[in-house]
Design a protein around this motif. Structure first.
Motif, short mmCIF file in Angstrom:
data_model
loop_
_atom_site.label_atom_id
_atom_site.label_comp_id
_atom_site.label_asym_id
_atom_site.label_seq_id
_atom_site.Cartn_x
_atom_site.Cartn_y
_atom_site.Cartn_z
N PRO A 66 29.27 31.70 82.51
CA PRO A 66 28.26 30.96 83.27
C PRO A 66 28.94 30.13 84.37
O PRO A 66 30.16 29.94 84.37
CB PRO A 66 27.60 30.05 82.22
N THR A 68 30.07 26.78 86.21
CA THR A 68 30.43 25.45 85.71
C THR A 68 29.55 24.41 86.39
O THR A 68 28.93 24.66 87.43
CB THR A 68 31.90 25.14 86.00
N ASP A 69 29.55 23.23 85.81
CA ASP A 69 28.74 22.14 86.38
C ASP A 69 29.20 21.80 87.79
O ASP A 69 28.38 21.57 88.68
CB ASP A 69 28.84 20.91 85.47
N LEU A 72 27.94 23.89 90.73
CA LEU A 72 26.54 23.71 91.13
C LEU A 72 26.31 22.44 91.94
O LEU A 72 25.18 22.13 92.30
CB LEU A 72 25.65 23.70 89.89
N ARG A 76 23.00 21.13 94.23
CA ARG A 76 22.31 19.86 93.98
C ARG A 76 22.20 19.04 95.26
O ARG A 76 21.15 18.46 95.57
CB ARG A 76 23.05 19.06 92.90
N VAL A 128 21.14 34.18 83.45
CA VAL A 128 21.73 32.90 83.07
C VAL A 128 21.98 32.04 84.30
O VAL A 128 21.67 30.84 84.33
CB VAL A 128 23.04 33.13 82.28
N LEU A 129 22.54 32.65 85.36
CA LEU A 129 22.82 31.91 86.58
C LEU A 129 21.53 31.41 87.21
O LEU A 129 21.46 30.27 87.69
CB LEU A 129 23.60 32.78 87.56
N GLN A 131 18.79 30.66 85.74
CA GLN A 131 18.32 29.53 84.93
C GLN A 131 19.10 28.27 85.28
O GLN A 131 18.51 27.18 85.42
CB GLN A 131 18.46 29.85 83.45
N GLN A 132 20.42 28.39 85.42
CA GLN A 132 21.24 27.23 85.77
C GLN A 132 20.86 26.69 87.15
O GLN A 132 20.76 25.48 87.35
CB GLN A 132 22.72 27.62 85.77
N SER A 135 17.48 24.85 87.05
CA SER A 135 17.60 23.54 86.41
C SER A 135 18.31 22.54 87.32
O SER A 135 17.84 21.41 87.51
CB SER A 135 18.37 23.68 85.09
N ALA A 136 19.44 22.94 87.92
CA ALA A 136 20.22 22.03 88.76
C ALA A 136 19.44 21.62 90.00
O ALA A 136 19.39 20.44 90.38
CB ALA A 136 21.54 22.68 89.15
#
Length: 404
Positions: A66, A68-69, A72, A76, A128-129, A131-132, A135-136
């Motif tokens: 996935p 990483t924070d 992203l 953001r 998965v990406l 979804q990330q 969310s972000a």
């Protein structure tokens, strides 16, 4: 992982520039709000975030993990900027879905039956990406909107209003529990229109350009102060209140107020004319009014953009006060009203420090013509810039003409 005999990640990275152009073109065609954004933003921020997403997809596929924070963070930040510009959240999420779909189409192009296991794994990675990203982007967007709304309707808005209207501070503190700073640096800003505001018909596109300009000015001010400052700004400018630091920042030089205005102008992409004065809370309304007069004087007297204080325009400020002498001063140059070429020569001659050659170059005439016009001005008005006593009267008369 490979599809149709080609490594997926390497192929995608090689196609990033071309695919970015196709994705951006699709966004402009399918999403009206993106078509209304300034061209500068489309070719800059929007194209950059599309490229970042495409390269992130290649990394996710290559390393089978996935995002990483930290990877992203750029999404953001982009979502927060779109929130400040008023772009709807559903349009932003749709843009991400469009980009992801086009990325997948490029990746799966030419897939063979034997590639099915790889295709299924990549689909899982994409989901998965996606979804990330959803969310972000959503959380950053909503957080930015919440901050903007609280600034507009909360205590900071009330404090700004109280300071500008001169509400008694003890009453304000009792009513809100907020305590103003001991002193404020008051600033009045005049913002020139951005080319994107002028190049589009009135509507959401020009509005987005204006909001973006304002946001960049606020960001520069907040960075300088180290905290969100109090602002009342629209597309043409407005008022800024910064808690005055101890010791106060210098007027010029690195870290100074002039450099702040220059940085805000660079960030916004427009010339900025500003005036500043430090005042205690009770004196803020008078200081703001004085700043507005200074900015207006600077514009009327043809001075260049930048930061000014009362000391920079003392003569103009004093001569702009209503008085019986003001009209008389203006009339000293009355005979030149019907000779605009003489008046323009006189103004240019003074602006350029009585340099006849520089004046001639600026007006595209011969230096001898400058001398001839100066003699004509003397004959018509009885005043000559060559005489020191007359020079003072001429300067005052020029200022008075712009004030009556």
């Amino acid at each position: 992982m490979s599809i149709a005999g080609r490594p997926v990640a390497a192929h995608l990275r090689a196609r990033v520039p071309a695919l970015t152009g196709r994705v951006v073109a699709r966004l402009l065609a399918d999403l009206p709000v993106y078509a209304e954004l300034p061209h500068e933003e489309i070719s800059g921020d929007i194209a950059d975030i599309v490229q970042h997403n495409l390269r992130l997809f290649a990394d996710v596929v290559e390393h089978r993990r996935p995002a990483t924070d930290a990877e992203l963070d750029q999404q953001r930040d982009s979502a927060a900027q779109r929130a400040e510009e008023g772009v709807p959240l559903d349009a932003i999420l749709t843009a991400y879905q469009v980009g992801t779909a086009m990325c997948w189409q490029e990746t799966a192009k030419g897939a063979l039956p034997g590639d099915l296991p790889t295709v299924l794994e990549i689909v899982e990675r994409i989901m998965v990406l996606q979804q990330q990203l959803t969310s972000a982007v959503s959380s950053a967007y909503l957080e930015a909107r919440q901050i903007l709304d609280s600034q507009e309707h909360g205590g900071r808005h009330a404090l700004m209003a109280a300071l500008l209207t001169g509400e008694p501070l003890d009453r304000f503190t009792h009513r809100t529990g907020l305590r103003p700073a001991a002193r404020y640096l008051t600033m009045t800003l005049a913002l020139a229109p951005h080319p994107d505001e002028l190049g589009q018909s009135p509507g959401p596109g020009a509005g987005v350009a204006a909001r973006r300009k304002i946001r960049r000015v606020r960001t520069a001010l907040d960075h300088f102060a180290g905290t969100p400052v109090l602002t009342a700004l629209d597309a043409s400018g407005g008022t800024v209140l910064l808690p005055a630091a101890e010791p106060p920042p210098p007027w010029r030089g690195p870290g100074g107020l002039c450099a702040l205005v220059e940085e805000a102008a660079r960030a916004a992409g427009v010339p900025i004319t500003a005036a500043a004065e430090t005042a205690e809370p009770e004196a803020v309304p008078a200081a703001v009014a004085r700043n507005a007069e200074i900015v207006d004087l600077v514009a009327r007297t043809g001075r260049p953009p930048g930061l000014y204080r009362l000391a920079d325009v003392l003569l103009e400020y004093q001569l702009s006060r209503p008085s019986e002498a003001l009209h008389g001063l203006a009339q000293l140059l009355g005979p030149l009203e019907v000779k605009p070429e003489l008046l323009r020569t006189l103004e240019t001659y003074l602006e350029l420090g009585l340099d006849r050659r520089a004046t001639a170059a600026a007006l595209h005439i011969h230096p001898n013509t400058v001398d001839y016009r100066i003699r004509r001005i003397d004959r018509l008005t009885g005043l000559s810039p060559a005489r020191p006593a007359d020079l003072q009267h001429i300067s005052a008369a020029l200022v008075a003409r712009r004030s009556v």
